[in-house]
Design an enzyme around this catalytic site. Structure first.
Site, PDB file in Angstrom:
ATOM      1  N   HIS A  83       0.861  -1.182   0.000  1.00 42.08           N
ATOM      2  CA  HIS A  83       0.000   0.000   0.000  1.00 42.08           C
ATOM      3  C   HIS A  83       0.897   1.232   0.000  1.00 42.08           C
ATOM      4  O   HIS A  83       1.169   1.816   1.054  1.00 42.08           O
ATOM      5  CB  HIS A  83      -0.912  -0.010   1.223  1.00 42.08           C
ATOM      6  N   GLU A 125      -2.639  -1.707  -3.122  1.00 45.10           N
ATOM      7  CA  GLU A 125      -3.726  -0.938  -2.518  1.00 45.10           C
ATOM      8  C   GLU A 125      -3.391   0.546  -2.574  1.00 45.10           C
ATOM      9  O   GLU A 125      -2.221   0.933  -2.514  1.00 45.10           O
ATOM     10  CB  GLU A 125      -3.906  -1.316  -1.045  1.00 45.10           C
ATOM     11  N   HIS A 167      -7.720  -6.069   7.494  1.00 41.18           N
ATOM     12  CA  HIS A 167      -7.491  -5.049   8.521  1.00 41.18           C
ATOM     13  C   HIS A 167      -7.691  -5.636   9.913  1.00 41.18           C
ATOM     14  O   HIS A 167      -8.787  -6.043  10.281  1.00 41.18           O
ATOM     15  CB  HIS A 167      -8.374  -3.816   8.343  1.00 41.18           C
TER      16      HIS A 167
END
Length: 238
Positions: free
Chosen positions: A43, A70, A190
């Site tokens: 990410h 991401e 997450h």
């Protein structure tokens, strides 16, 4: 079987704290694959506080499993993604200042942006997933935009799990059903950990992929990277 994608952002955070190239994120990524991970997630953020844009370029020809990038679909991010050509792009609504992803997309008001970006990503044959809250009522809108999957934001599940795991999983089971009924694939990520992952998989075995970084890398400090990846994979086999 639900695939395990290892997010290596925290490895880059450790490297950046000292400078240099220790630990080497490229070697860690290849080791994760060799140890059984079915994907690598990164990410990159605009300030490059962990994964750098050059890391993404360097990882692109090296990752042999599924490369998942991401990020917020800024111009720079999209240019990077088109250069790297990952298997999957997960779009998240992160503003630049946030520490970590903390909410899913609100589609209303972002239709034009998302529709244009999704079409652009499809042109490079990337699968597109949107980071979404389990309570969202906009999965049908996500499908109409042309996305392939949603990634359920599981922080609420992880927080509630120690108190009442049945209550914690309920909205995610419902979200999975709503998305699946629309023909959307479902990922999750997450705050997933060795504590809560097996129950998530037990209750929602149809999840296609989990992306796990912080807890997995932290566990590897105690158990070693290879053993840790196998521990997480066993959670997805029960």
């Amino acid at each position: 079987m639900t695939k395990l994608s290892v997010n290596i952002n925290k490895v880059a955070t450790l490297r950046n704290a000292r400078g240099g190239n220790i630990p080497n994120v490229i070697k860690v990524a290849t080791d994760c694959e060799n140890f059984g991970a079915e994907g690598i997630t990164v990410h990159p953020r605009p300030d490059e506080r962990h994964i750098r844009y050059q890391d993404v370029r360097d990882l692109s020809p090296v990752v042999t499993t599924e490369f998942n990038i991401e990020g917020y679909p800024s111009k720079d991010f999209l240019e990077l993604v088109k250069e790297a050509k990952p298997a999957q792009v997960t779009l998240v609504p992160d503003p630049p200042h946030v520490l970590t992803s903390n909410a899913g997309w609100t589609v209303k008001g972002n239709e034009s942006l998302l529709e244009e970006v999704i079409a652009e990503l499809k042109s490079i044959n990337a699968r597109v997933s949107l980071f979404m809250d389990a309570h969202s009522t906009e999965f049908e809108a996500v499908k109409k935009l042309g996305a392939d999957r949603v990634e359920l934001y599981t922080e609420e599940y992880a927080t509630q799990y120690p108190k009442d795991k049945i209550q914690a999983i309920a909205p995610f089971k419902e979200a999975f059903k709503r998305a699946n009924d629309l023909g959307l694939g479902v990922n999750a990520g997450h705050d997933l950990s060795l504590e809560n992952l097996a129950f998530l998989h037990q209750e929602i075995p149809g999840i296609l992929e989990v992306s796990i970084g912080h807890a997995l890398i932290a566990d590897a400090l105690y158990y070693g990277l290879e053993n840790t990846i196998q521990m997480y994979k066993r959670c997805l086999m029960k």
